[in-house]
Design a protein around this motif. Structure first.
Motif, PDB file in Angstrom:
ATOM      1  N   TRP A 253       0.829  -1.201   0.000  1.00  0.00           N
ATOM      2  CA  TRP A 253       0.000   0.000   0.000  1.00  0.00           C
ATOM      3  C   TRP A 253       0.870   1.261   0.000  1.00  0.00           C
ATOM      4  O   TRP A 253       0.544   2.251  -0.666  1.00  0.00           O
ATOM      5  CB  TRP A 253      -0.907   0.015   1.233  1.00  0.00           C
ATOM      6  CG  TRP A 253      -2.259  -0.588   1.052  1.00  0.00           C
ATOM      7  CD1 TRP A 253      -2.755  -1.715   1.644  1.00  0.00           C
ATOM      8  CD2 TRP A 253      -3.334  -0.068   0.250  1.00  0.00           C
ATOM      9  NE1 TRP A 253      -4.052  -1.937   1.246  1.00  0.00           N
ATOM     10  CE2 TRP A 253      -4.433  -0.938   0.396  1.00  0.00           C
ATOM     11  CE3 TRP A 253      -3.469   1.044  -0.577  1.00  0.00           C
ATOM     12  CZ2 TRP A 253      -5.659  -0.736  -0.245  1.00  0.00           C
ATOM     13  CZ3 TRP A 253      -4.679   1.246  -1.228  1.00  0.00           C
ATOM     14  CH2 TRP A 253      -5.754   0.377  -1.064  1.00  0.00           C
ATOM     15  N   SER A 254       1.950   1.244   0.768  1.00  0.00           N
ATOM     16  CA  SER A 254       2.824   2.414   0.834  1.00  0.00           C
ATOM     17  C   SER A 254       3.314   2.813  -0.555  1.00  0.00           C
ATOM     18  O   SER A 254       3.301   3.995  -0.921  1.00  0.00           O
ATOM     19  CB  SER A 254       4.015   2.109   1.748  1.00  0.00           C
ATOM     20  OG  SER A 254       4.931   3.181   1.763  1.00  0.00           O
ATOM     21  N   ALA A 275       0.431   9.233   4.740  1.00  0.00           N
ATOM     22  CA  ALA A 275      -0.126   7.902   4.982  1.00  0.00           C
ATOM     23  C   ALA A 275       0.815   6.820   4.448  1.00  0.00           C
ATOM     24  O   ALA A 275       1.017   5.780   5.100  1.00  0.00           O
ATOM     25  CB  ALA A 275      -1.495   7.768   4.335  1.00  0.00           C
ATOM     26  N   SER A 276       1.390   7.057   3.281  1.00  0.00           N
ATOM     27  CA  SER A 276       2.373   6.121   2.742  1.00  0.00           C
ATOM     28  C   SER A 276       3.537   5.951   3.711  1.00  0.00           C
ATOM     29  O   SER A 276       3.987   4.822   3.992  1.00  0.00           O
ATOM     30  CB  SER A 276       2.881   6.627   1.393  1.00  0.00           C
ATOM     31  OG  SER A 276       3.989   5.875   0.950  1.00  0.00           O
ATOM     32  N   THR A 277       4.011   7.062   4.243  1.00  0.00           N
ATOM     33  CA  THR A 277       5.122   7.020   5.197  1.00  0.00           C
ATOM     34  C   THR A 277       4.729   6.275   6.467  1.00  0.00           C
ATOM     35  O   THR A 277       5.503   5.469   7.003  1.00  0.00           O
ATOM     36  CB  THR A 277       5.560   8.454   5.528  1.00  0.00           C
ATOM     37  OG1 THR A 277       5.988   9.107   4.322  1.00  0.00           O
ATOM     38  CG2 THR A 277       6.693   8.468   6.531  1.00  0.00           C
ATOM     39  N   SER A 278       3.523   6.519   6.956  1.00  0.00           N
ATOM     40  CA  SER A 278       3.076   5.874   8.190  1.00  0.00           C
ATOM     41  C   SER A 278       2.939   4.369   8.023  1.00  0.00           C
ATOM     42  O   SER A 278       3.305   3.596   8.917  1.00  0.00           O
ATOM     43  CB  SER A 278       1.740   6.474   8.639  1.00  0.00           C
ATOM     44  OG  SER A 278       1.900   7.830   9.014  1.00  0.00           O
ATOM     45  N   ASP A 281       6.495   2.909   7.849  1.00  0.00           N
ATOM     46  CA  ASP A 281       7.131   2.917   9.168  1.00  0.00           C
ATOM     47  C   ASP A 281       6.522   1.868  10.096  1.00  0.00           C
ATOM     48  O   ASP A 281       7.227   1.210  10.873  1.00  0.00           O
ATOM     49  CB  ASP A 281       7.018   4.300   9.811  1.00  0.00           C
ATOM     50  CG  ASP A 281       7.851   5.358   9.100  1.00  0.00           C
ATOM     51  OD1 ASP A 281       8.740   4.982   8.303  1.00  0.00           O
ATOM     52  OD2 ASP A 281       7.613   6.563   9.334  1.00  0.00           O
ATOM     53  N   ALA A 282       5.198   1.696  10.014  1.00  0.00           N
ATOM     54  CA  ALA A 282       4.535   0.694  10.841  1.00  0.00           C
ATOM     55  C   ALA A 282       4.984  -0.714  10.457  1.00  0.00           C
ATOM     56  O   ALA A 282       5.226  -1.565  11.328  1.00  0.00           O
ATOM     57  CB  ALA A 282       3.022   0.817  10.703  1.00  0.00           C
ATOM     58  N   THR A 330      10.924  11.207  -1.878  1.00  0.00           N
ATOM     59  CA  THR A 330      11.302  12.109  -0.775  1.00  0.00           C
ATOM     60  C   THR A 330      12.784  12.437  -0.716  1.00  0.00           C
ATOM     61  O   THR A 330      13.163  13.415  -0.075  1.00  0.00           O
ATOM     62  CB  THR A 330      10.906  11.485   0.573  1.00  0.00           C
ATOM     63  OG1 THR A 330      11.732  10.327   0.820  1.00  0.00           O
ATOM     64  CG2 THR A 330       9.432  11.089   0.584  1.00  0.00           C
ATOM     65  N   GLY A 331      13.618  11.609  -1.348  1.00  0.00           N
ATOM     66  CA  GLY A 331      15.056  11.787  -1.239  1.00  0.00           C
ATOM     67  C   GLY A 331      15.632  11.375   0.099  1.00  0.00           C
ATOM     68  O   GLY A 331      16.818  11.631   0.370  1.00  0.00           O
ATOM     69  N   GLU A 332      14.849  10.709   0.931  1.00  0.00           N
ATOM     70  CA  GLU A 332      15.316  10.336   2.271  1.00  0.00           C
ATOM     71  C   GLU A 332      16.444   9.303   2.185  1.00  0.00           C
ATOM     72  O   GLU A 332      16.269   8.231   1.606  1.00  0.00           O
ATOM     73  CB  GLU A 332      14.167   9.748   3.086  1.00  0.00           C
ATOM     74  CG  GLU A 332      13.054  10.720   3.391  1.00  0.00           C
ATOM     75  CD  GLU A 332      11.893  10.056   4.109  1.00  0.00           C
ATOM     76  OE1 GLU A 332      12.096   8.964   4.677  1.00  0.00           O
ATOM     77  OE2 GLU A 332      10.791  10.623   4.098  1.00  0.00           O
ATOM     78  N   PRO A 333      17.600   9.592   2.782  1.00  0.00           N
ATOM     79  CA  PRO A 333      18.694   8.610   2.753  1.00  0.00           C
ATOM     80  C   PRO A 333      18.368   7.342   3.526  1.00  0.00           C
ATOM     81  O   PRO A 333      18.864   6.261   3.200  1.00  0.00           O
ATOM     82  CB  PRO A 333      19.864   9.371   3.381  1.00  0.00           C
ATOM     83  CG  PRO A 333      19.244  10.482   4.165  1.00  0.00           C
ATOM     84  CD  PRO A 333      17.992  10.853   3.451  1.00  0.00           C
ATOM     85  N   GLY A 334      17.518   7.435   4.547  1.00  0.00           N
ATOM     86  CA  GLY A 334      17.159   6.246   5.310  1.00  0.00           C
ATOM     87  C   GLY A 334      16.421   5.219   4.470  1.00  0.00           C
ATOM     88  O   GLY A 334      16.613   4.012   4.636  1.00  0.00           O
ATOM     89  N   ALA A 335      15.577   5.691   3.542  1.00  0.00           N
ATOM     90  CA  ALA A 335      14.865   4.769   2.665  1.00  0.00           C
ATOM     91  C   ALA A 335      15.828   4.070   1.721  1.00  0.00           C
ATOM     92  O   ALA A 335      15.686   2.872   1.432  1.00  0.00           O
ATOM     93  CB  ALA A 335      13.790   5.519   1.873  1.00  0.00           C
TER      94      ALA A 335
END
Length: 411
Positions: A253-254, A275-278, A281-282, A330-335
């Motif tokens: 879904w994310s 919501a995708s992020t949540s 993360d969940a 998002t460009g997030e390095p953690g992802a």
């Protein structure tokens, strides 16, 4: 999508191409000369005597169409084989719709199967198959008449063979794959009605139900879409309707929400990205390495306690795909770090030397066949493999077509 030089942790183009070719070889091995695609065993051999199943054949056709769009030799013949089966062997010409299994004409007709037929038809159409558009028109007419509930703005679940009796159960799994299919259909047809329907489903199940349950998405509902949190408590490892929270679906879904957000552009609701992020993360917090061993558990209960601790290959593949798309958006390095970590885990425990993915592992990451036998499904693995080499788009169909038209990274 970032595409300027090698990215740490991301397979290079040569590695991706080799992995893609090995997965396509499995599609070729699954070809049943009598029609459709058969069920592969653990050695990548078609299981003799087992009739083709429509959801497997539709997924294989979708993969072949993506590969054809990416210029892979022989993929067009695989698309043709799949389309012919979907228009012939697997079609119920007498009562309409598609059989779940080729040799079971009296079996139920379900939304899950028809969602994948729609996805395969959209992909074949995008790949230029001469009968793709005919197949697409056919399946969309069935979806419209039999599976879309305009009052609820949701898909119904399953009918009997003759479309006379509708099951009271409603399922999140089929609804999620309807979102995937409808987004691809909108990409191919240009009809915004399908994007609107995908958004309606996502709004109800994610922005409504998942949010209300603190991102623990219930999978099972009654006919009015009231969650049934106890469904299959006595059968928690059901292959299609397991009890509790299915961790892999949070990840799937994310990714799908970000595709829908891309499709809607400036008109996208503001809740889609958070919501995708949540959900992502969940899934990571409640599913990854939560029982003392690496890997994602299959399911948890609604207090986040693991229920089925088996590791399914498709969950890991969806984690890989969701991580990449989150990073691309998002460009997030953690992802990106997650993407690399989960690929490392896949290579260590799931991907064989021949490129196939072990379908299921036990809680200690040893091969298992408790829920699933053999390796019939390359759909999740293929998409996870090719996503980093595709441009960001509403669906993989749109991404592969854009790439072919020179609007994205080369394959």
């Amino acid at each position: 999508m970032p595409a300027s030089g090698p990215t740490p942790g991301v397979p290079d183009a040569g590695t991706t191409a080799a992995a893609e070719e090995r997965l396509l070889d499995l599609v070729t091995r699954a070809v049943d000369p009598a029609g459709g695609f058969g069920w592969l065993d653990d050695r990548g051999r078609r299981t003799p005597g087992r009739a083709p199943e429509t959801w497997v054949g539709a997924r294989m056709t979708h993969v072949a169409a993506l590969a054809h769009l990416r210029g892979r030799d022989g993929a067009g013949d695989l698309v043709d084989h799949g389309v012919r089966a979907l228009r012939g062997l697997l079609r119920d010409d007498d009562r309409g719709g598609w059989l779940a299994v080729a040799d079971r004409p009296e079996g139920p007709k379900d939304a899950y199967t028809h969602a994948f037929v729609a996805l395969a038809a959209a992909s074949a159409t995008a790949a230029g198959h001469p009968d793709g558009a005919v197949l697409l028109d056919d399946v969309l007419a069935v979806v419209e008449q039999r599976f879309w509930d305009p009052d609820q703005e949701m898909v119904v679940e399953a009918w009997d063979a003759g479309f006379t009796t509708l099951e009271d159960y409603r399922g999140g799994n089929a609804a999620m794959h309807a979102v995937e299919a409808f987004t691809a259909v909108a990409d191919v047809t240009g009809d915004p009605r399908w994007t609107a329907r995908a958004l309606a489903i996502a709004t109800r199940l994610v922005d409504g139900v998942a949010r209300a349950h603190h991102w623990r998405l219930p999978e099972h509902f009654d006919a009015r879409w009231v969650p049934d949190l106890e469904h299959h408590r006595d059968q928690p490892d059901h292959p299609f309707r397991p009890y509790g929270v299915t961790v892999g679906h949070l990840l799937e879904w994310s990714r799908l929400l970000l595709g829908l957000r891309h499709a809607l552009g400036a008109g996208a609701p503001g809740w889609l990205l958070p919501a995708s992020t949540s959900l992502y993360d969940a899934a990571v917090a409640r599913g990854w390495h939560v029982d003392g061993a690496p890997g994602f558990v299959y399911t948890t209960d609604f207090a986040d306690v693991p229920v089925v601790r088996l590791r399914m290959h498709w969950v890991l593949a969806e984690a890989i795909g969701a991580a990449w798309v989150r990073h691309a958006v998002t460009g997030e390095p953690g992802a990106l770090a997650d993407h690399a970590r989960w690929w490392d885990h896949a290579r260590a425990h799931v991907v064989d030397a021949d490129g196939s993915w072990r379908h299921e592992l036990d809680a200690r990451n040893r091969p298992s066949a408790h829920v699933w036998t053999g390796r019939p499904d390359v759909y999740h693995a293929y998409q996870a493999t090719v996503l980093p080499s595709l441009p960001l788009a509403p669906s993989l169909v749109a991404a592969a077509r854009a790439q072919r038209e020179g609007r994205g990274p080369a394959a």
